[in-house]
Design an enzyme around this catalytic site. Structure first.
Site, PDB file in Angstrom:
ATOM      1  N   HIS A   1       9.327 -51.388   6.344  1.00 10.89           N
ATOM      2  CA  HIS A   1      10.145 -50.668   5.370  1.00 10.89           C
ATOM      3  C   HIS A   1      10.475 -49.276   5.908  1.00 10.89           C
ATOM      4  CE1 HIS A   1      11.637 -49.169   1.571  1.00 10.89           C
ATOM      5  NE2 HIS A   1      10.933 -48.073   1.786  1.00 10.89           N
TER       6      HIS A   1
ATOM      7  N   GLY B   1      31.178 -57.509  37.573  1.00 14.07           N
ATOM      8  CA  GLY B   1      30.778 -57.461  36.163  1.00 14.07           C
ATOM      9  C   GLY B   1      31.658 -58.318  35.269  1.00 14.07           C
TER      10      GLY B   1
HETATM   11  C1  LIG Z   1      37.735 -58.151  24.029  1.00 10.98           C
HETATM   12  C2  LIG Z   1      36.481 -58.949  24.249  1.00 10.98           C
HETATM   13  C3  LIG Z   1      35.311 -58.546  23.661  1.00 10.98           C
HETATM   14  C4  LIG Z   1      34.139 -59.270  23.843  1.00 10.98           C
HETATM   15  N1  LIG Z   1      32.999 -58.866  23.238  1.00 10.98           N
HETATM   16  C5  LIG Z   1      31.863 -59.576  23.395  1.00 10.98           C
HETATM   17  C6  LIG Z   1      30.657 -59.162  22.787  1.00 10.98           C
HETATM   18  O1  LIG Z   1      30.610 -58.158  22.080  1.00 10.98           O
HETATM   19  N2  LIG Z   1      29.541 -59.901  22.994  1.00 10.98           N
HETATM   20  C7  LIG Z   1      29.559 -61.024  23.783  1.00 10.98           C
HETATM   21  O2  LIG Z   1      28.523 -61.668  23.931  1.00 10.98           O
HETATM   22  N3  LIG Z   1      30.693 -61.436  24.381  1.00 10.98           N
HETATM   23  C8  LIG Z   1      31.838 -60.743  24.211  1.00 10.98           C
HETATM   24  N4  LIG Z   1      32.977 -61.151  24.841  1.00 10.98           N
HETATM   25  C9  LIG Z   1      32.935 -62.365  25.668  1.00 10.98           C
HETATM   26  C10 LIG Z   1      32.316 -62.071  27.041  1.00 10.98           C
HETATM   27  O3  LIG Z   1      33.011 -61.013  27.659  1.00 10.98           O
HETATM   28  C11 LIG Z   1      32.380 -63.321  27.895  1.00 10.98           C
HETATM   29  O4  LIG Z   1      31.847 -64.403  27.173  1.00 10.98           O
HETATM   30  C12 LIG Z   1      31.592 -63.143  29.178  1.00 10.98           C
HETATM   31  O5  LIG Z   1      32.092 -62.076  29.948  1.00 10.98           O
HETATM   32  C13 LIG Z   1      31.641 -64.434  29.984  1.00 10.98           C
HETATM   33  O6  LIG Z   1      31.024 -64.232  31.200  1.00 10.98           O
HETATM   34  P1  LIG Z   1      31.294 -65.188  32.423  1.00 10.98           P
HETATM   35  O7  LIG Z   1      30.248 -64.869  33.406  1.00 10.98           O
HETATM   36  O8  LIG Z   1      31.436 -66.593  32.003  1.00 10.98           O
HETATM   37  O9  LIG Z   1      32.749 -64.788  32.977  1.00 10.98           O
HETATM   38  P2  LIG Z   1      33.434 -63.412  33.316  1.00 10.98           P
HETATM   39  O10 LIG Z   1      32.658 -62.271  32.805  1.00 10.98           O
HETATM   40  O11 LIG Z   1      34.841 -63.527  32.872  1.00 10.98           O
HETATM   41  O12 LIG Z   1      33.371 -63.325  34.904  1.00 10.98           O
HETATM   42  C14 LIG Z   1      34.098 -64.185  35.725  1.00 10.98           C
HETATM   43  C15 LIG Z   1      34.373 -63.506  37.048  1.00 10.98           C
HETATM   44  O13 LIG Z   1      34.914 -64.470  37.954  1.00 10.98           O
HETATM   45  C16 LIG Z   1      35.925 -63.861  38.729  1.00 10.98           C
HETATM   46  N5  LIG Z   1      36.811 -64.923  39.213  1.00 10.98           N
HETATM   47  C17 LIG Z   1      37.602 -65.746  38.484  1.00 10.98           C
HETATM   48  N6  LIG Z   1      38.239 -66.626  39.288  1.00 10.98           N
HETATM   49  C18 LIG Z   1      37.845 -66.344  40.548  1.00 10.98           C
HETATM   50  C19 LIG Z   1      38.174 -66.888  41.811  1.00 10.98           C
HETATM   51  N7  LIG Z   1      38.995 -67.928  41.936  1.00 10.98           N
HETATM   52  N8  LIG Z   1      37.611 -66.333  42.914  1.00 10.98           N
HETATM   53  C20 LIG Z   1      36.746 -65.301  42.816  1.00 10.98           C
HETATM   54  N9  LIG Z   1      36.394 -64.741  41.625  1.00 10.98           N
HETATM   55  C21 LIG Z   1      36.944 -65.258  40.521  1.00 10.98           C
HETATM   56  C22 LIG Z   1      36.600 -62.926  37.733  1.00 10.98           C
HETATM   57  O14 LIG Z   1      37.306 -61.904  38.407  1.00 10.98           O
HETATM   58  C23 LIG Z   1      35.405 -62.399  36.947  1.00 10.98           C
HETATM   59  O15 LIG Z   1      34.903 -61.222  37.513  1.00 10.98           O
HETATM   60  C24 LIG Z   1      34.159 -60.428  24.678  1.00 10.98           C
HETATM   61  C25 LIG Z   1      35.340 -60.824  25.321  1.00 10.98           C
HETATM   62  C26 LIG Z   1      36.492 -60.100  25.106  1.00 10.98           C
HETATM   63  C27 LIG Z   1      37.749 -60.535  25.804  1.00 10.98           C
END
Ligand SMILES: Cc1cc2nc3c(=O)[nH]c(=O)nc-3n(C[C@H](O)[C@H](O)[C@H](O)COP(=O)(O)OP(=O)(O)OC[C@H]3O[C@@H](n4cnc5c(N)ncnc54)[C@H](O)[C@@H]3O)c2cc1C
Length: 457
Positions: free
Chosen positions: A441, A39
């Protein structure tokens, strides 16, 4: 010997699992590699836990305001941080389990748990295993940036990840960074009962937004008793007994703030430094984001990058849209690109800020002649009925073409109501067209046509 797959997905964040599902459904053998929590950020340390905490903070706030609604609580409102955390943990735990179960149920998908590192453009290592494929999809996300500020190594600080482990209330939480992540934590901890100070280098909060938006957010947070130290040009940290002194050097106020806890919320960095990208030949920019084209192809044929790690978005919905763009081009032969999407996001303070398209100042800089509509939430019936009248709604329209360029709804329900404008923009409806649409509304959205009828140069 390597184990061969048709496709390898790195990261189980917001794009990877959905893409693994589509590739598997298309008959490909897929390996999905996740090094930590299924996730990714959104489910475990981002959107879901923070929005669960925001909900608890909102409940505390409304309970304290019970009298405004004629409701007697019959005593002081208490917040049990251990139960707040347990509720948040359950939301996260259930969602993470759902992603894991989904991935493990995919017919042709093999899940590997471990850190992935490229050995070549077609091979990747996970622990002892060497996997190969003609297609790679990098979805590795990002992590909190720990800035190289004076004294940062001399004290214990929190990030958006470590603060989620707290089950007690900090006496005084100092948050370095007055932007999206920092503000959500600031308001929720204030509502939980902590003293909160935001220390921000820029002269105003969320400096990417229009000044009137920043100012209204400033007023909302200050009214709740959050201390704001803006224009803090010389932020530094040092131990101060059991506490932490945060140097500020503002023109006004004490030169230091003494906090029991310090949260660093000054930005994010991509997880691309330990992925062996050099061995694959994948190009990154000066900040480590993977360079991609409009269809999210990297500099290496057969390797795509999706989500936060490509620097094209920083949200769950942009990461998921990246999946849709890649799947459409690759599997549906439908030419889609990331430049087709309209910027949209929300800031989940209370009331929330829903944003779409350009800010007024961006539109002016881009050379548009503007007509702008603005209405305070005190003149939105739904907000008055709910007793939540802070903020305003604003829409920015091109005076020549009548195209809607952008909008901000800072107010109760703003995160939902903004979609009326987003969808109209996506359908290329003019301001006049949307103005003639009948809305329900009583809602916040029903004032959007009214707003469009009150545009001023
Ligand atoms: C505090 C906070 C609140 C947020 N609130 C919101 C919100 O309300 N709405 C919104 O739209 N966005 C929000 N975001 C942003 C959102 O969480 C991210 O934009 C989103 O999770 C990005 O998804 P992603 O798939 O790019 O990466 P991620 O969700 O970061 O997933 C990447 C995955 O890759 C894995 N990984 C990394 N390197 C490796 C490797 N070398 N080998 C194997 N696995 C690896 C990691 O463990 C991770 O599980 C928030 C972020 C933060 C920090």
């Amino acid at each position: 010997m390597s184990r061969a797959f048709d496709a390898i997905v790195i990261g189980a964040g917001q794009a990877g699992p959905a893409l693994a599902g589509r590739l598997s459904d298309a008959g490909m053998s897929v390996a999905l590699i996740e090094r930590k929590l299924f996730g990714g950020t959104c489910v475990n340390t981002g959107c879901m836990p923070t929005k669960a905490l925001v909900a608890s903070a909102h409940a505390a706030h409304i309970a304290r305001r019970g009298g405004d609604f004629g409701v007697d609580i019959g005593g002081a409102v208490g917040v049990d941080m251990a139960r707040v955390k347990a509720r948040k943990d359950k939301v996260v735990h259930d969602a993470r389990g759902g992603v894991e179960a989904w991935l493990k149920s995919m017919q042709r998908c093999t899940v590997f748990q471990g850190h992935a590192r490229f050995e070549s453009p077609t091979e990747i290592r996970v622990g002892e295993e060497l996997l190969s494929a003609p297609r790679f999809f990098i979805n590795v996300g990002g992590r909190a940036l720990v800035p190289d500020m004076p004294g940062v190594d001399s004290v214990q600080t929190l990030t958006n990840t470590t603060i989620l482990a707290l089950d007690t209330l900090p006496h005084h939480l100092v948050i370095v960074g007055g932007s999206y992540i920092g503000l959500e934590f600031a308001q929720m901890y204030r509502r939980f009962g902590a003293q909160v100070t935001i220390v921000e280098k820029a002269p105003r909060l969320v400096a990417r937004e229009d000044e009137d938006v920043s100012q209204a957010i400033h007023t909302i947070l200050e009214a709740e008793g959050i201390a704001l130290r803006l224009g803090a040009e010389c932020i530094r940290l040092r131990p101060s007994g059991d506490d932490i002194a945060v140097g500020v050097t503002c023109e006004v106020g004490e030169p230091e703030v003494i906090g029991s806890h310090v949260l660093l919320a000054v930005g994010r960095r991509p997880n691309t430094d330990d992925l062996g990208l050099d061995r694959a030949g994948v190009a990154v920019d000066e900040r480590g984001y993977i360079r991609v084209d409009e269809r999210l192809r990297t500099s290496v044929d057969g390797i795509w990058a999706l989500g936060d790690c490509n620097g094209r978005g920083a949200f769950t919905h942009t990461a998921y849209n990246d999946f849709e763009v890649v799947a459409a081009n690759l599997l549906d032969h439908e030419p889609r690109s990331v430049s087709q999407r309209i910027d949209a996001y929300a800031l989940y303070i209370d009331p929330p800020l829903g944003r779409v398209g350009m800010t007024e100042s961006q539109a002016l800089k881009a050379g548009h002649r503007l007509r702008v509509g603005k209405r305070p939430m005190t003149r939105v019936g739904r907000a008055v009925e709910k007793g939540e009248t802070q903020g305003f709604m604003k829409v920015v329209v091109d005076a020549d073409s009548d195209a809607i360029l952008g909008a901000a709804i800072l107010g109760v329900g703003g995160d939902e109501a903004i979609h009326a404008i987003l969808d109209a923009m996506a359908a290329a409806r003019t301001a006049g067209g949307l103005q003639r649409t009948m809305h329900i509304h009583p809602t916040v959205s029903e004032l959007i046509p009214t707003l469009l009828g009150e545009l001023r140069p």
